[in-house]
Design a protein around this motif. Structure first.
Motif, short mmCIF file in Angstrom:
data_model
loop_
_atom_site.label_atom_id
_atom_site.label_comp_id
_atom_site.label_asym_id
_atom_site.label_seq_id
_atom_site.Cartn_x
_atom_site.Cartn_y
_atom_site.Cartn_z
N SER A 19 0.95 -1.34 -0.06
CA SER A 19 -0.06 0.00 0.07
C SER A 19 0.80 1.27 -0.01
N LEU A 20 0.49 2.40 -0.78
CA LEU A 20 1.19 3.41 -0.92
C LEU A 20 0.44 4.39 -0.56
N GLY A 21 0.61 4.97 0.70
CA GLY A 21 0.09 6.35 1.19
C GLY A 21 -1.40 6.02 1.26
N SER A 22 -1.81 4.72 1.73
CA SER A 22 -3.42 4.33 1.92
C SER A 22 -3.66 4.62 3.26
N PRO A 23 -5.01 5.33 3.43
CA PRO A 23 -5.47 5.54 4.85
C PRO A 23 -6.30 4.44 5.75
N HIS A 24 -5.29 3.57 6.10
CA HIS A 24 -5.80 2.53 6.86
C HIS A 24 -6.43 2.72 8.03
N MET A 25 -6.22 3.93 8.59
CA MET A 25 -6.86 4.27 9.94
C MET A 25 -7.71 5.48 9.69
N GLY A 26 -7.97 5.81 8.57
CA GLY A 26 -8.89 6.95 8.07
C GLY A 26 -8.21 7.86 7.65
N ALA A 27 -9.01 9.09 6.65
CA ALA A 27 -8.56 10.13 6.36
C ALA A 27 -9.04 11.32 6.99
N PRO A 28 -8.13 12.38 7.23
CA PRO A 28 -8.49 13.48 8.27
C PRO A 28 -9.44 14.03 7.45
N LEU A 29 -9.28 14.45 6.00
CA LEU A 29 -9.99 15.26 5.29
C LEU A 29 -11.50 15.02 5.05
N GLU A 30 -11.55 13.62 4.87
CA GLU A 30 -12.95 13.18 4.95
C GLU A 30 -13.77 13.28 6.53
N GLN A 31 -12.95 13.15 7.37
CA GLN A 31 -13.41 13.32 8.78
C GLN A 31 -13.88 14.71 9.00
#
Length: 407
Positions: free
Chosen positions: A258-270
């Protein structure tokens, strides 16, 4: 070619129609916001109710006329587009067309799928921008130098397979070409509708790879999954469902990268999730809330890195505090590798901690947050400083690691 040309006409006409439908929706949103604001104003003045009644009748007439005009113009423009000479290639097979539709699918792809729109981009292997059916003859023609080692590239949100190849426009080799030359691998590029739920795309990818491996021109020995951003989550979801369903292809998977994958979530969507809730509290900002709440299911799944149906099925997507997502274990028997990045040289720099690679923070890319730990091993990780999220698609340091991991 006839079928592809017909699809071209449908894509172009549908794109025009969608544009005018969005224009009509925009006028209706303006009208709703104006009525909400006026309602508050008229409620605080004498004789406000009869004045508001007259006001609303006039406003509804104006909005209705504008919306009707947009619909008529849209149907006329669609007719003109569909009467144009047939193009040689589908809109989705060209670089600008593919990128434009990828952006659109990321925004409202779930809606496009629900409406069975020609603009949706189904899960498929793509070669030269065109879909390749997972049948032996078609695969043999598309991959004349097929090898037993497959490297499957899965793009991220609002992306498509051309993103992996943009380095060629700058005079650099892409990951796939270099791996084919240096390690004898065969690169396979996937395109999919990133507006769908990640779990839905995971199932679709699992089914596609099952058919692909079964029909591959030579016997497959090894499969590696390389996912950028959302693509890393879709790859993990596909491996999870394939294991549950007993699909054969997953037994060949040796690497999941995985290259730069938001496994714990993405702050922008939050942030967008909380903003849409806050904007909905006032009539002056309710239009913005309505706009934000139209974002696709795929974008919403990035809030916590959701990989399975249970994270969204029978749940209110607008709930302010959603339940924690179900943890999906790493695929047994495969080595899981990860790449994180920051715009600063050091991940410990204050700006790097806050911004990450502009879209994903280091704890999320490495699978380690204050409350969750995915289980990646440090020896199979790489951090790249002074770079951004998109640059991970073609970066010399990343390629060196890819080559080492896959060698």
């Amino acid at each position: 070619m006839t079928q592809l040309v017909r699809k071209t006409e449908d894509e172009a006409g549908a794109l025009v129609r969608l544009g005018f439908e969005e224009l009509r929706g925009f006028t209706e949103s303006i009208g709703t916001m104006e009525r909400d604001i006026a309602g508050r104003a008229f409620g605080s003045v004498p004789l406000g109710t009869p004045i508001k009644f007259v006001h609303d009748r006039i406003a509804n007439g104006v909005v209705g006329a504008l919306g009707g005009a947009a619909s008529v113009a849209g149907r006329g423009a669609q007719t003109l587009v569909e009467r144009r000479p047939r193009p040689e290639r589908p809109l989705s097979a060209t670089l600008p067309g593919g990128m434009g539709l990828a952006f659109l699918n990321g925004l409202v792809g779930d809606r496009l799928e629900h409406e069975d729109s020609p603009l949706q981009q189904p899960m498929a292997v793509r070669v030269g921008g065109l879909p390749v059916p997972p049948r032996r003859r078609a695969l043999a023609e598309a991959f004349p130098q097929a090898t037993p080692r497959l490297v499957v590239f899965v793009h991220g949100l609002m992306g498509e397979e051309h993103g992996w190849l943009l380095g060629r426009r700058q005079g650099r080799e892409d990951y796939g070409s270099r791996l084919a030359r240096d390690l004898g691998c065969t690169p396979v590029y996937i395109r999919y509708n990133t507006g769908r739920h990640i779990s839905e795309n995971g199932r679709s990818l699992a089914d596609l790879l099952e058919a692909l491996v079964d029909a591959w021109p030579v016997e497959v020995d090894e499969v590696a999954l390389v996912g950028h951003s959302m693509g890393g989550l879709v790859s993990r979801s596909a491996a999870h469902f394939a294991k549950l369903d007993g699909q054969a292809w997953v037994e060949h998977v040796r690497k999941v990268i995985s290259l730069g994958s938001p496994h714990m979530g993405a702050p922008l969507e939050q942030a967008v999730h909380y903003a849409s809730y806050a904007f909905g509290k006032l009539p002056e900002t309710r239009m913005m809330s309505t706009f934000l709440r139209r974002r696709s299911s795929g974008i919403r799944d990035l809030r916590q890195g959701s990989l399975v149906d249970e994270d969204w099925r029978d749940r209110d997507p607008e709930a302010l505090r959603a339940a924690a997502c179900q943890e999906v274990p790493l695929l047994e028997g495969a080595t899981h590798c990860f790449v994180s990045a920051t715009v600063t040289r050091s991940p410990r720099h204050p700006l790097g901690r806050v911004v990450g690679d502009t879209l994903v923070l280091v704890p999320s890319a490495t699978g380690r947050s204050r409350t969750r730990v995915l289980g990646f091993e440090d020896e199979y990780g790489l951090h790249v400083g002074a770079t951004n999220h998109i640059a991970l698609l073609n970066h010399p340091a990343v390629y060196e690691k890819l080559q080492a991991w896959l060698a």
